[in-house]
Design an enzyme around this catalytic site. Structure first.
Site, PDB file in Angstrom:
ATOM      1  N   GLY A 264       0.807  -1.211   0.000  1.00  0.00           N
ATOM      2  CA  GLY A 264       0.000   0.000   0.000  1.00  0.00           C
ATOM      3  C   GLY A 264       0.843   1.266   0.000  1.00  0.00           C
ATOM      4  CG  ASP A 265       3.674   4.242   1.384  1.00  0.00           C
ATOM      5  OD1 ASP A 265       4.324   4.761   0.456  1.00  0.00           O
ATOM      6  OD2 ASP A 265       3.245   4.899   2.352  1.00  0.00           O
ATOM      7  CG  ASP A 266       7.163   4.766  -1.658  1.00  0.00           C
ATOM      8  OD1 ASP A 266       6.416   5.037  -2.620  1.00  0.00           O
ATOM      9  OD2 ASP A 266       7.560   5.617  -0.842  1.00  0.00           O
TER      10      ASP A 266
END
Ligand SMILES: *[C@@H]1O[C@H](CO)[C@@H](O)[C@H](O)[C@H]1NC(C)=O
Ligand SMILES: *[C@@H]1O[C@H](CO)[C@@H](O)[C@H](O)[C@H]1NC(C)=O
Ligand SMILES: *[C@@H]1O[C@H](CO)[C@@H](O)[C@H](O)[C@H]1NC(C)=O
Ligand SMILES: *[C@@H]1O[C@H](CO)[C@@H](O)[C@H](O)[C@H]1NC(C)=O
Ligand SMILES: *[C@@H]1O[C@H](CO)[C@@H](O)[C@H](O)[C@H]1NC(C)=O
Ligand SMILES: *[C@@H]1O[C@H](CO)[C@@H](O)[C@H](O)[C@H]1NC(C)=O
Length: 476
Positions: A264-266
């Site tokens: 859900g992020d990098d």
């Protein structure tokens, strides 16, 4: 600790076996050898590691219960405390057998291997009382979620040397939904735990595991050196908050390879501290190689550099990466107040499919730890090299936004083919406050990155010391 356990520990020590000569003792020991093998089911397990260990024990030797309900926090603690006594005698392995092992955080020790057998699942406790509090990281000055302290990571180690976390693709499940809910409801007074954090340490291996649903970042080596991260499958829902895959932070000599990350992020975020705290701490991330990683992250980057980069980021080599349905490939994120630099970044061989921006640099990322940041601390972004890239179904080729009076310079982009999507935007290259050159790039880059014939952007020919580290074959 049980009597059987002691005998097992000794039996797995070839040196102890070698000095025993009385046949009658050997005879009685042989019985125990059989007992230990039957007990733990460890015949013929071989695995690659930076170091093998002389001693080993199984979590159940310390009373572990793998029913997914009983807390094993004290069991991990007593097992590792016990095994730490072998640090200066060939080191020890703690074997986590098949089962579901619920636990709160535990601390690692030096010359130690945590080995998750096939079918072993470490489940992170959702009981907050099990989670010790730690002070904020000095290079950040505060927590990311809340200004106060932070929760210990599930698996934590500090001031260590020679630590291996590996297995036969066993699983560590952070059971993150508890923490994601608290984050969304703004109920956090401390920063959420990471899944694995290794701090102030040297010679670290994290490999051959499946990591799922971390409360926030998954793997966070910080203020450390000589780190190998390989063969991880990292999975979190693509809408889970701040579930970065791997975040090398103020680390030297790191090798990240052969990982598959959905988050859900990098997927990978390279960091080195935040504004005035990071500048003061002054520890860069440097000599980092990232290769053969696959990333799926619809709202974030495959590899982000920053936004916390106030100790500097230098000599990063990125090679042979694949992204599918990911917002951007390599993204540089920084802001006025960050200071330091991002320089000598080398990227080649990206295969990208469905992406908003292939090239993205943001000089106005914002997000400061407090209002005390120095507005004169301008980051230097220079020597950014990208080549041999194929991208399909792209919305924008590039958004390159430097800082006024502080342009991002020395950008080189060569041999890039971008196929824009049906919904393509008119302005494919939006460039402000940047300077550099390009060659053999389609669609045509912006005027600030003019074509220079025969340009082949640099990728170093030498190898980093961490690339030459070879694994030994170890057996249990
Ligand atoms: C791990 O060590 C840190 C100190 O380095 C300590 O604050 C923390 O309580 C320890 N965690 C556990 C679970 O014992
Ligand atoms: C760990 O190392 C850091 C940096 O060298 C040092 O400041 C700190 O006191 C050490 N902590 C422990 C518990 O030894
Ligand atoms: C490890 O397990 C994950 C999750 O089941 C799977 O997707 C992956 O392919 C496995 N990796 C290996 C090397 O077996
Ligand atoms: C250009 O990039 C493609 C795709 O990565 C690669 O196969 C090809 O060899 C590169 N061409 C040159 C001249 O390096
Ligand atoms: C192309 O990208 C769009 C989003 O921009 C996505 O909805 C669509 O499924 C992608 N098409 C293919 C063939 O991957
Ligand atoms: C181009 O980027 C600048 C700076 O980020 C932004 O203000 C502008 O709106 C962008 N232009 C378009 C057409 O997207």
């Amino acid at each position: 600790m049980s009597h059987t356990m002691k005998q097992c520990l000794h039996l797995r020590n070839p040196h102890v076996l070698g000095v025993i000569s009385l046949i009658i003792i050997l005879g009685s020991l042989n019985v125990k050898v059989a007992e230990c093998r039957v007990y733990s089911g460890l015949a013929n397990i071989e695995y690659p590691a930076i170091n093998c260990r002389k001693h080993s024990a199984v979590l159940t030797d310390f009373g572990g219960v793998g029913d997914g309900k009983t807390s094993n926090t004290k069991v991990f603690e007593s097992a590792i405390t016990k095994l730490s006594q072998y640090a200066s005698d060939g080191g020890a392995t703690l074997i986590v057998p098949p089962g579901k092992w619920l636990t709160g955080p535990f601390n690692l020790t030096s010359h130690f291997t945590l080995f998750l057998q096939k079918g072993a699942v470490i489940l992170a406790s959702q009981n907050e009382l099990e989670w010790p509090h730690l002070p904020v990281l000095p290079s950040y000055g505060r927590g990311r979620d809340a200004p106060g302290g932070r929760f210990s990571s599930l698996i934590f180690g500090t001031n260590l040397t020679d630590v291996v976390i590996t297995g036969q693709n066993g699983t560590i499940d952070g059971q993150g939904s508890y923490w994601w809910d608290k984050f969304h409801k703004k109920q956090l007074t401390l920063t959420r735990p990471y899944m694995i954090e290794i701090m102030y340490s040297d010679k670290i291996q994290i490999s051959s595991l499946t990591l799922v649903n971390s409360p926030t970042w998954f793997v966070h080596p910080v203020y450390s050196s000589n780190i190998i991260i390989t063969g991880l499958t990292i999975l979190a829902p693509v809408d889970s908050p701040n579930t970065d895959g791997i975040d090398p932070d103020s680390c030297t000599n790191t090798r990240i390879e052969d990982c598959y990350i959905v988050s859900g992020d990098d997927c990978i975020a390279v960091k080195s501290g935040w504004d005035e705290y990071g500048i003061k701490f002054g520890k860069p991330t440097q000599h980092l190689v990232i290769r053969r990683v696959t990333c799926i992250s619809p709202d974030s980057a495959m590899v982000a550099l920053g936004s916390e980069m106030s100790g500097g980021i230098e000599d990063v080599r990125v090679e042979d990466l694949t992204a599918i349905n990911t917002e951007s490939a390599i993204r540089i994120k920084t802001a006025v107040g960050r200071g330091a630099y991002v320089k000598n970044i080398f990227v080649r061989g990206l295969n990208l499919n469905t992406m908003k921006y292939v090239f993205w640099m943001t000089g106005s990322y914002g997000e400061h730890p407090d209002p005390k940041f120095d507005p004169k601390a301008l980051p230097i972004i220079t020597g950014i090299n990208y080549k041999d890239i194929v991208a399909k179904n792209v919305t924008y080729s590039a958004k390159l936004e430097g800082i006024s009076n502080d342009p991002f310079t020395g950008i080189c982009i060569s041999n890039v083919t971008i196929q824009v999507s049906a919904q393509q935007k008119k302005l494919q290259w939006n460039c402000t406050n940047v300077a550099g050159i390009t060659n053999n790039v389609t669609p045509s880059p912006c005027a600030l990155l003019p074509q220079k014939d025969k340009t082949d952007c640099v990728f170093p020919n030498d190898k980093l010391p961490i690339e030459n580290v070879q694994f030994k074959t170890c057996s249990l």
